[in-house]
Enzyme design. Structure first.
Site, PDB file in Angstrom:
ATOM      1  CB  CYS A   1     -38.418 -41.485  98.148  1.00 34.86           C
ATOM      2  SG  CYS A   1     -40.240 -40.755  97.850  1.00 34.86           S
TER       3      CYS A   1
ATOM      4  CG  HIS B   1     -37.769 -42.205 102.264  1.00 36.98           C
ATOM      5  ND1 HIS B   1     -37.807 -40.627 101.954  1.00 36.98           N
ATOM      6  CD2 HIS B   1     -39.190 -42.309 101.735  1.00 36.98           C
ATOM      7  CE1 HIS B   1     -38.787 -40.162 101.559  1.00 36.98           C
ATOM      8  NE2 HIS B   1     -39.698 -41.044 101.400  1.00 36.98           N
TER       9      HIS B   1
ATOM     10  CG  ASN C   1     -41.914 -37.620 102.329  1.00 34.39           C
ATOM     11  OD1 ASN C   1     -40.931 -37.522 101.653  1.00 34.39           O
ATOM     12  ND2 ASN C   1     -42.716 -38.776 102.251  1.00 34.39           N
TER      13      ASN C   1
END
Length: 330
Positions: free
Chosen positions: A130, A255, A286
Site C-alpha cells: 500500500c 492511502h 481500496n
C-alpha cells in the site's frame, strides 16, 4: 580496477545531476465493471448499510478476467503521457508499484514497456504494497536528480480481485482494481520533497497476500490502531522534512484504505479549512499501491485541484511499510 602504485584511483564518471524533478502529467484507469455493495450482498453476509458505516465505500471497480496488472498500468500510463504531452519514445524509466502481479517475470513494468511500445527504458517493479507508489516515486525522483533518467513513468497498479476471498466479509468489501500514474522530468528546483519512509517489523503479518489462491488477509483492528496512533506523527515528519508547515498543504492524499480511517487522520493534522482531503475510496475502493496516484489523477480530472497545488502523500499498509512525501502537482 588496477592502478599504478602510488597513483590516485580515477574517479568514476557520472551523468550530470538535475536540481530536482517535477510531475508533468498524471493518469488513471478504472475497469468498466462496477461492483456495488448490493452486489456484495449476493456473495457474502453483509449489507450496504454495514459496509458504508464501517468503510465509507459505496462501490468499487473490478477488472475483467483477461485483464492483468500490466494492462491496467499501461492504460494509466498512456493517459499520464498524454496529459504530460510526452511521446512514449522519450521514456527512459518505468517503475510499477504493485503487490498483486501474478507474473513473476517479466515484471509488470516490463510488460508496460511492451504494451506502450517504449524504446529501451529501465523497467522494474517495487513491492511495498500500500505504500509502494510512494517508494516508487522516491526512486523515480532520485533517478531524475542523479541524471540516470530523464523521463520516468511511475505507476501504481493492482488487481486485488484475483487475490480476494469473496467469502470473507471483512476483506472483500474493501478490495478493488485500478491504476494511477505520474510522469516525472528534471526541474530547475525540487518539487518533490525528500521521502520519509520506514516499516513496522512487528506488524509484518498484519496485512498479507500469500502465494496461492484467494489470499489477501489483514488484522483490521491492528492496522486501524496503528494508523490512528502513528500516521499523524509520520505525516507531520514528512511535512517538516519538506521545510513546510501544515498550513502550506493544499491537498491531503493518504492511502485510501478506509474512509473511517482517513477522516480522523485528517482531523488530527489540523489542515486548513479549504484543504482538500482525498476521498476517492468511496467509489474506487481500496486499490493498495494504486490508491494515491489514482485519487490524484481523478481529483485533477474533476477540476478539484488548483494548478501547482502542494500535496501531502502518505501511504501505509502491507509489509508493514510506510512512506510519504510532499509534491507540487502539475
Amino acid at each position: 580496477m588496477t592502478t599504478t602504485p602510488g597513483a590516485a584511483p580515477r574517479a568514476f564518471a557520472h551523468p550530470a545531476p538535475a536540481a530536482g524533478s517535477r510531475i508533468v502529467g498524471t493518469g488513471h484507469y478504472r475497469p468498466e465493471r462496477v461492483m456495488t455493495n448490493t452486489d456484495l450482498e449476493k456473495l457474502v453476509e453483509t449489507s450496504d448499510e454495514w459496509i458504508v458505516q464501517r468503510t465509507g465505500i459505496e462501490e468499487r471497480r473490478i477488472a475483467a478476467e483477461d485483464q492483468d496488472v500490466a494492462d491496467l498500468a499501461a492504460e494509466a500510463g498512456r493517459m499520464a503521457l498524454a496529459d504530460a504531452g510526452v511521446d512514449p519514445s522519450e521514456v527512459t524509466q518505468v517503475i510499477v508499484a504493485t503487490c498483486s502481479n501474478l507474473e513473476r517475470s517479466p515484471s509488470a513494468a516490463g510488460r508496460v514497456a511492451q504494451l506502450l511500445s517504449l524504446t529501451d527504458p529501465a523497467s522494474f517493479d517495487v513491492g511495498a504494497a500500500c505504500s509502494g507508489f510512494e517508494h516508487a516515486l522516491a526512486v523515480a525522483d532520485m533517478s531524475i536528480r542523479s541524471g540516470t533518467s530523464t523521463t520516468t513513468l511511475v505507476i501504481g497498479a493492482e488487481k486485488l480481485s484475483q487475490v480476494t476471498d469473496y467469502t470473507d466479509r471483512t476483506t472483500c468489501i474493501l478490495t478493488a482494481d485500478g491504476a494511477g500514474a505520474m510522469v516525472l522530468r528534471p526541474s530547475d528546483e525540487p518539487t518533490i520533497s525528500p521521502v520519509v519512509w520506514g516499516s513496522v517489523p512487528e506488524l509484518a503479518d498484519a496485512v498479507t497476500i500469500n502465494g496461492e489462491g484467494p489470499a489477501f488477509a489483514q488484522e483490521g483492528r491492528k492496522v486501524l490502531g496503528w494508523a490512528l496512533r502513528e500516521a499523524p506523527k509520520i505525516s507531520r515528519r514528512i511535512v517538516e522534512a519538506a521545510g513546510l508547515t501544515m498550513s502550506d498543504i493544499d491537498v491531503f492524499v493518504p492511502h485510501q484504505a478506509n474512509l473511517r480511517m482517513i477522516e480522523p487522520l485528517a482531523a488530527a493534522l489540523d489542515l486548513r479549512e479549504d484543504a482538500i482531503v482525498a476521498d476517492d475510496i468511496v467509489t474506487s475502493g481500496n486499490t493498495s499501491a494504486a490508491t494515491i496516484p489514482l485519487a490524484i489523477s481523478r481529483l485533477r480530472e474533476a477540476g478539484r485541484i488548483p494548478s501547482g497545488a502542494t500535496a501531502l502523500l502518505v501511504g501505509f499498509g502491507g509489509g508493514f511499510s510506510w512512506a510519504g512525501q510532499v509534491v507540487r502537482l502539475p
